[in-house]
Design a protein around this motif. Sequence first.
Motif, short mmCIF file in Angstrom:
data_model
loop_
_atom_site.label_atom_id
_atom_site.label_comp_id
_atom_site.label_asym_id
_atom_site.label_seq_id
_atom_site.Cartn_x
_atom_site.Cartn_y
_atom_site.Cartn_z
N ASP A 21 0.85 -1.18 0.00
CA ASP A 21 0.00 0.00 0.00
C ASP A 21 0.89 1.24 0.00
O ASP A 21 2.10 1.14 -0.17
CB ASP A 21 -0.92 -0.01 1.22
CG ASP A 21 -1.89 -1.17 1.20
OD1 ASP A 21 -2.23 -1.65 0.10
OD2 ASP A 21 -2.31 -1.61 2.29
N HIS A 22 0.28 2.39 0.20
CA HIS A 22 1.05 3.63 0.22
C HIS A 22 2.16 3.56 1.27
O HIS A 22 3.34 3.78 0.98
CB HIS A 22 0.12 4.81 0.51
CG HIS A 22 0.75 6.14 0.30
ND1 HIS A 22 0.04 7.32 0.31
CD2 HIS A 22 2.04 6.51 0.08
CE1 HIS A 22 0.86 8.34 0.11
NE2 HIS A 22 2.08 7.88 -0.04
N TYR A 23 1.79 3.23 2.49
CA TYR A 23 2.75 3.23 3.59
C TYR A 23 2.94 1.87 4.25
O TYR A 23 3.82 1.71 5.08
CB TYR A 23 2.32 4.21 4.67
CG TYR A 23 2.25 5.65 4.22
CD1 TYR A 23 3.39 6.31 3.77
CD2 TYR A 23 1.06 6.37 4.26
CE1 TYR A 23 3.34 7.64 3.37
CE2 TYR A 23 1.00 7.71 3.87
CZ TYR A 23 2.14 8.34 3.42
OH TYR A 23 2.10 9.65 3.04
N TRP A 24 2.12 0.88 3.90
CA TRP A 24 2.14 -0.40 4.60
C TRP A 24 2.36 -1.53 3.59
O TRP A 24 2.12 -1.37 2.38
CB TRP A 24 0.83 -0.63 5.36
CG TRP A 24 0.14 0.64 5.79
CD1 TRP A 24 -1.06 1.11 5.38
CD2 TRP A 24 0.64 1.62 6.73
NE1 TRP A 24 -1.36 2.29 5.98
CE2 TRP A 24 -0.34 2.63 6.83
CE3 TRP A 24 1.81 1.71 7.49
CZ2 TRP A 24 -0.18 3.74 7.64
CZ3 TRP A 24 1.96 2.82 8.31
CH2 TRP A 24 0.98 3.81 8.38
N MET A 25 2.77 -2.69 4.10
CA MET A 25 3.07 -3.80 3.19
C MET A 25 2.94 -5.12 3.93
O MET A 25 3.25 -5.22 5.13
CB MET A 25 4.50 -3.65 2.66
CG MET A 25 4.94 -4.77 1.72
SD MET A 25 6.55 -4.42 0.95
CE MET A 25 7.61 -4.40 2.40
N ALA A 26 2.45 -6.15 3.22
CA ALA A 26 2.43 -7.52 3.71
C ALA A 26 3.14 -8.38 2.68
O ALA A 26 2.76 -8.40 1.50
CB ALA A 26 1.00 -8.01 3.92
N THR A 27 4.17 -9.11 3.12
CA THR A 27 5.06 -9.81 2.19
C THR A 27 5.46 -11.17 2.74
O THR A 27 5.80 -11.30 3.92
CB THR A 27 6.35 -8.99 1.95
OG1 THR A 27 6.00 -7.67 1.59
CG2 THR A 27 7.17 -9.61 0.85
N LEU A 28 5.41 -12.19 1.87
CA LEU A 28 5.90 -13.52 2.20
C LEU A 28 7.37 -13.63 1.80
O LEU A 28 7.74 -13.26 0.68
CB LEU A 28 5.09 -14.58 1.46
CG LEU A 28 3.60 -14.69 1.81
CD1 LEU A 28 2.89 -15.54 0.77
CD2 LEU A 28 3.42 -15.25 3.20
N ILE A 29 8.19 -14.19 2.71
CA ILE A 29 9.62 -14.31 2.45
C ILE A 29 10.06 -15.73 2.78
O ILE A 29 10.29 -16.08 3.95
CB ILE A 29 10.42 -13.31 3.31
CG1 ILE A 29 9.86 -11.89 3.16
CG2 ILE A 29 11.90 -13.35 2.93
CD1 ILE A 29 10.32 -10.94 4.21
N PRO A 30 10.14 -16.62 1.78
CA PRO A 30 10.65 -17.97 2.02
C PRO A 30 12.08 -17.93 2.54
O PRO A 30 12.86 -17.05 2.16
CB PRO A 30 10.56 -18.64 0.65
CG PRO A 30 9.53 -17.85 -0.10
CD PRO A 30 9.68 -16.45 0.39
N ALA A 31 12.41 -18.90 3.38
CA ALA A 31 13.75 -18.92 3.97
C ALA A 31 14.82 -19.11 2.90
O ALA A 31 15.92 -18.58 3.01
CB ALA A 31 13.85 -20.03 5.01
N ALA A 32 14.52 -19.86 1.86
CA ALA A 32 15.50 -20.10 0.80
C ALA A 32 14.79 -20.65 -0.42
O ALA A 32 13.70 -21.22 -0.32
CB ALA A 32 16.57 -21.07 1.26
N GLY A 33 15.40 -20.48 -1.59
CA GLY A 33 14.85 -21.05 -2.80
C GLY A 33 15.34 -22.46 -3.00
O GLY A 33 16.12 -22.97 -2.22
N ASP B 213 20.80 -7.00 7.39
CA ASP B 213 21.17 -7.83 8.53
C ASP B 213 20.45 -9.18 8.55
O ASP B 213 20.95 -10.13 9.18
CB ASP B 213 20.87 -7.09 9.84
CG ASP B 213 21.63 -5.77 9.93
OD1 ASP B 213 22.71 -5.68 9.33
OD2 ASP B 213 21.12 -4.83 10.58
N LYS B 214 19.31 -9.27 7.89
CA LYS B 214 18.54 -10.51 7.91
C LYS B 214 18.53 -11.23 6.56
O LYS B 214 17.91 -12.28 6.41
CB LYS B 214 17.10 -10.24 8.35
CG LYS B 214 16.99 -9.62 9.74
CD LYS B 214 17.54 -10.55 10.82
CE LYS B 214 17.38 -9.93 12.21
NZ LYS B 214 17.92 -10.81 13.27
N GLY B 215 19.18 -10.64 5.57
CA GLY B 215 19.36 -11.31 4.29
C GLY B 215 18.16 -11.35 3.38
O GLY B 215 18.07 -12.23 2.52
N VAL B 216 17.23 -10.38 3.52
CA VAL B 216 16.08 -10.32 2.60
C VAL B 216 16.53 -9.54 1.37
O VAL B 216 16.74 -8.33 1.44
CB VAL B 216 14.87 -9.64 3.26
CG1 VAL B 216 13.68 -9.63 2.29
CG2 VAL B 216 14.50 -10.34 4.56
#
Length: 602
Positions: free
Chosen positions: A273-285, A339-342
């Motif tokens: 959204d303008h200021y907010w976000m919801a995102t899926l991040i798998p640990a690895a491919g 720091d978290k590798g995203v």
Amino acid sequence: MDDQNKNLILATALSFAVILVWFLLFPPKEQAPTDPNAVAVTEQVAEPGTAPTATAPAASTATTAVVEEADTDAPRLTIDTPRLAGSISLKGGRVDELRLKDYRETIDEGSDIVTMLSPLGSDNPYYALFGWAPGTGLSLDQVPGANTVWSVESGDTLTPQTPVTLVWDNGAGLTFRREMSVDEDYMFSVHQTVQNNGDATVTLAPYGMIARHGEPANAKKFFILHEGLVGMADGELTETSYKDAADFDFDPREGARAEVAQVTEAGWIGFTDHYWMATLIPAAGPFKSASKYDEARDLYQTEAVLQTKTLAPGQTVEADMSLFAGAKEWETIRHYQNDKGVPGFIDSIDWGWFFFLTKPIFWLLHTLHGLIGNMGWSIIGLTIVIKAIVFPLAYKSYASMAKMKELQPKMEELKKAAGDDRQKVQQGMMELYKKEKVNPASGCLPILIQIPIFFSLYKVIFVTLELRHQPWIGWINDLSSPDPSSILNLFGLLPFAAPAQDSFIAIISLGILPILLGISMWLQQKLNPAPTDPAQKMIFAWMPWVFMFMLGNFASGLVLYWITNNTITFIQQYSIMRLHGYKPDVFGNIKSSLARKKPENK
């Protein structure tokens, strides 16, 4: 400044004005609102073989597993962190109720805190699901889905210090566990395991999904901002608007309009959204990244489906995925990236085409804000720094303009000597420029450079969260919004409110800052006499006031930048031209522009 130079400046300014007016008068059309809960979504299964390559037979990965109807009586687990409040529904284990403690809907006292995620049955359902898609030896009712009611194995409140674990036994030898944890900011970690206590080998694929019913009610739908689906796949950023998602080709394997990408190494996918976000991040491919739109149900989905796993009797398999659900704070997102590798997470902020300008401009503004503590003064400081960086070019430009003024008498002599022979006049001028080592086009360079800087700063002020609801002084209590004062009520002296900013009359409801902008542009013009050409003279005379009205409803921070820029430019140009022997007659030019033209004697 000669006629050629004035024509170039005039053309540049008019082109800029036309672009602004076009987007103000013809913004993108809004689609008719739809009922997000008109039709429910049921679980579907596509053909096998669509998961990323694995050593075992692939699981069915059409994970459009959404409950048929809202269940307000489902048990819940509380989410309580320093920055988040909400709950997890044990029906499906859905993260479907989330609010941002640090942000409010408006600057009004007592305004509600921002709602990030909402459950089915609300006005705009928006939630995250996790589960397993069935493969060989399994049916849909043997894996946890959106209707599965989980039991709590440990924990009663999800906090940064206390994770929770959910458990479900399918009654056919498989025990599913889901451990959920959350950090101090906005990142949830979901660790899923399956234990095979049966006597048959099965295959299944872990997945995460974010579902959004209909477009968000508060979507800006403005050309300068991307809102919709966003993802990163092996270093390539993808931004898809809701309109474009609705135009996906129908994919029978996915059971909906869809675009699917196979991610080899790393990536993420979700909604912004303008200021907010919801995102899926798998640990690895590797994993499958899918964007979907179900036309019949007006349902948007983003999915991350991990590799199919083979589970022999007595074995346990596991899968990890993260969910970011919160504010697009630059420092927070950069922390997750560095720091978290995203990978490429900072690009979830819409930096635009001029990212090579918007990123450093924001970094500088953010750094100044950290030192000064006030975003308005930081914008002024940013303007000073930018003007200092381009000062060598400005110095050369204004020095050239002063030299042009010195050459004005010689140019007039050339014109008189050549008469109506325009070619001879041009040749004479070019020889004069060459002899005196003057470049007539150099006076335009500061203006040409200013245009991309202006658009980049506009992007930064409009898009970035850090300017939202930031005050400056007095009546300027939100630099991301237009000046709230109004000339229509004499800036608060008359006992009635200014018109709403989204009303048509707001275009003439000028605040103090837009008026100061018009005055600053007008004074800057008075460094030079008015053009002799009547058409040019009229256009230049109206230009400051046209821009004043055009920018009246722009963000206060942007108008503040332009006022500061005009003021510094005036001081620089006046000083440099005097240094090179030309003394601008500002008061004389003002007087002549205000004097009425005497009628000619017939």
